[in-house]
Design an enzyme around this catalytic site. Structure first.
Site: not given
Ligand code: ADP
Ligand code: SF4
Length: 685
Positions: A169, A264
């Site tokens: 990640y 996002d």
């Protein structure tokens, strides 16, 4: 059944050693359940797989107490004992032939380690994100070796749990590998800092380690934010693309998005469907590996176009999969008009921010799959064949009628105005909120397919009309009205002097009333209403002075990732913002406000006052009908329930949930309703 145009969405995609059953990919998303409510999390993910999502991922998954995200509730793989909880999720996902993915996360200076009290790690010495009085320390080379070992061990545990896809990640400016990539976070002078090749080293090593540990059976995915939308950040035209190019073929799958989380997961107020395409385009040409990306996709045509134009291989979704876990199935079965489209409100995000199970405005079953046993697509038949009457066609009434109809009941939905949708019909006309009308569209469409549900418009009902209707089950969804007296959180009594100036409420403005300029907008609601009304008024040429008792505008919208955008927009519109002030009295010269800390008064000369404080439930009809049970029964009424804002004003999500819940539960046998919960088991002392 399926429109052949959409066949391409049902092609399988090879990701390293595993193969998807289609292109629908539920990217990692938080849910406020995680390691604290693991069965609830597993059921929710399992239902997504049942609904056709070919890949279903976890949220961020902590790999070690060296970086834990308390008080936020995420998944956890600290040691072997965490495996069974996540194995439960993998089983639920595999049961439907889908792949399970896990987003291993180590968040460096983004996690102050409030629970474990470990000193956070970062590329360089730095205060942690947020205002915790904690600093992260620069990692030594030994720390980096330890991190790699921890990540590798967690990957092995993930494989034991049954995951098919294991993530490294580096997204959202949250993951430590991302911090190493960015010069503003990485001021190292060793082989992990300086030139880009060095800053990429840790991410490269973690990908290689993960592949080495589990690559025989699991695909290795990388979630990378290629653009941060800030001057000193990564850009998709600069280093973001360079990093991608340097690692192009190393992982088995790229999951590309933008940082930070608020960029996002933009709300529909600030971005429309597909808003991330600019950052994604061109990347696929640089790699031979499949690419997944997001953009609040709910339109199958957009999805097909993204694949055909070579932008994406897999259609990523978090929110669209929350609003409709059965979105892929509905496309597959040619039931596109049944898709419950995400409205982009980010109420779902608020679950993570408040460390409580996920909820959704459009999908009231979200988060309730395990604890209440609710399924998004099915309800049990009603136990009663008697007629139901729902009064009021706002979100609560529409949802209540829909669920009663789905349960096979004969239903009359009666609305006093010509327009259906109640507050949503009004609010979706406000600046930036047009997508919210999807709350109405989905429900009206569902109701139109139900022969046994009749809708009556322009029919204001009084108590006698309800009695004359002779329905056995009556649901009162008459909504609420904004107060005109200023009462709310800050003012517990009516504001003195209201007769001195023109007073408006949000209902007035939504109904077309013009506020004499300048107007003082007093926002003691702290959600979206104050700020969208300010936008509307400015567009009408009205000068707005925005006064709020909170320290910032629309304070609750921190939970929907919008606060900074809202405040910026009002400042750009030249709205005068007076924070940390309440109101004392109204005079014909203006309003006297006072500082919430010092009490110091301040005269604000305005021509009108718009009060956005609290709402009063519209209970006149309910109260006129309410009487002892025996008398109700004599009148032929077995059920009389206020629902939604009529019961207690709240969010649209709460109104939908309230309508849904009563329609499901009103006829449940006494004692049969329960809310399951998972209790921490005791360790041996
Ligand atoms: P909720 O959010 O709880 O659904 P809303 O305020 O959005 O509440 O919707 C309430 C709806 O009820 C409005 O459309 C309103 O016009 C309608 N309504 C209110 N009183 C009556 C009544 N007596 N008869 C019929 N409809 C009513
Ligand atoms: Fe979409 Fe709102 Fe539901 Fe989140 S809460 S999934 S943004 S409709």
């Amino acid at each position: 059944m399926r429109d052949p145009r959409y066949d391409i969405l049902f092609e399988s995609v090879q990701i390293g050693p595993v193969r998807t059953r289609n292109r629908f990919y539920q990217v990692p998303h938080c849910n406020g359940m995680g390691h604290v409510h693991p069965s609830a999390m597993a059921s929710m993910r399992g239902i997504k797989a049942q609904g056709g999502w070919g890949v279903v991922c976890t949220e961020e998954c902590e790999i070690s107490p060296h970086s834990e995200f308390s008080p936020y509730i995420e998944a956890r793989l600290w040691d072997e004992r965490d495996i069974p909880a996540l194995a439960r999720m993998c089983e639920a996902v595999h049961q439907h032939g889908s792949l399970a993915g896990v987003e291993l996360a180590f968040n460096g200076y983004s996690a102050p380690n409030r629970y474990s009290r470990e000193v956070p790690w970062a590329p360089s010495d730095t205060p942690v994100r947020g205002y915790d009085p904690v600093q992260a320390r620069a990692m030594s080379l030994a720390d980096i070796r330890q991190l790699r070992q921890m990540h590798r061990a967690a990957a092995l545990r993930a494989r034991s749990a049954g995951f098919d896809i294991v993530y490294v990640y580096a997204g959202h400016d949250l993951g430590l590998p991302f911090h190493f990539l960015t010069p503003r976070n990485n001021r190292r002078t060793d082989e992990y800092g300086g030139v880009l090749e060095n800053r990429v080293r840790l991410l490269r090593e973690l990908i290689e380690d993960t592949r080495d540990a589990v690559g025989d059976r699991c695909a290795v995915a990388v979630r990378l934010a290629v653009d941060e939308q800030i001057a000193a950040g990564l850009s998709h035209e600069g280093e973001g693309a360079e990093i991608f190019t340097m690692l192009a073929d190393l992982p088995d799958l790229w999951d590309i998005n933008v940082a930070d989380w608020s960029n996002d997961s933009m709300t529909s107020r600030f971005a429309s469907e597909g808003y991330q395409e600019t950052f994604l385009s061109g990347l696929k040409a640089l790699t031979s590996k499949p690419l997944v990306g997001v953009g609040r996709f709910t339109s199958p045509d957009t999805m097909v176009s993204l694949v055909r134009r070579g932008v994406l291989d897999l259609i990523g979704a978090a929110r669209p999969s929350i609003a409709d876990p059965f979105l892929p199935k509905k496309i597959e079965e040619g039931r596109m008009d049944e898709i419950r489209e995400c409205i982009g409100c980010n109420v779902c995000v608020s679950g993570d921010h408040t460390s409580t199970p996920l909820r959704c405005t459009q999908n009231p079953t979200m988060g309730e799959e395990w604890r209440r046993g609710w399924h998004p697509e099915s309800v049990s038949p009603a136990r009663s064949s008697s007629r139901a009457l729902v009064v009021g066609a706002g979100p609560a009434g529409l949802e209540c009628a829909r669920v009663l109809g789905a349960r096979g009941m004969e239903v009359a939905l009666v609305e006093s105005s010509r327009t259906l949708g109640g507050r949503v019909a009004l609010e979706s006309k406000l600046p930036g909120l047009s997508s919210w009308s999807r709350v109405i569209d989905y429900r009206l469409d569902a109701l139109s397919r139900m022969d046994r549900v009749q809708i009556y418009r322009q029919s204001p009902l009084e108590a006698q009309d309800v009695l004359d209707f002779a329905a056995a089950h009556v649901f009162i969804a008459t909504g609420a009205r904004w107060r005109r007296d200023g009462l709310g959180r800050a003012l517990r009594q009516a504001l003195p002097g209201l007769e001195s100036l023109p007073i408006l409420t949000p209902d007035d403005v939504m109904g077309g009333a013009l506020a004499p300029s300048p107007v003082l907008l007093f926002d003691d609601d702290h959600y979206y209403m104050g700020s969208v009304l300010a936008e509307r008024l400015v567009a009408q040429g009205v000068e707005v002075v925005f006064v709020t008792p909170a320290a910032d505008v629309a304070a609750w919208t921190h939970n929907t990732l919008e606060q900074h955008r809202i405040q910026r927009r009002l400042l750009e519109l030249d709205v005068t913002i007076i924070a940390s002030h309440s109101l004392m009295t109204v005079t014909s010269d203006g309003v006297i406000a006072s500082c919430v800390y010092t009490g110091r008064p301040r005269v604000i000369a305005v021509a009108s006052l718009l009060l956005v404080t609290s709402r009063e439930p519209e209970q006149a009809l309910f109260r006129a009908l309410d009487r002892p049970d025996e008398e109700l029964r004599e009148a032929g009424i077995q059920t009389l329930l206020p629902i939604g804002d009529c019961l207690a004003p709240g969010t649209i999500a709460a109104a939908v949930y309230g309508g849904h819940r009563q329609a499901r539960e009103f006829d449940a046998p006494a004692g049969s309703l329960f809310m399951r919960r998972e209790i921490t088991c005791l360790e041996v002392m």
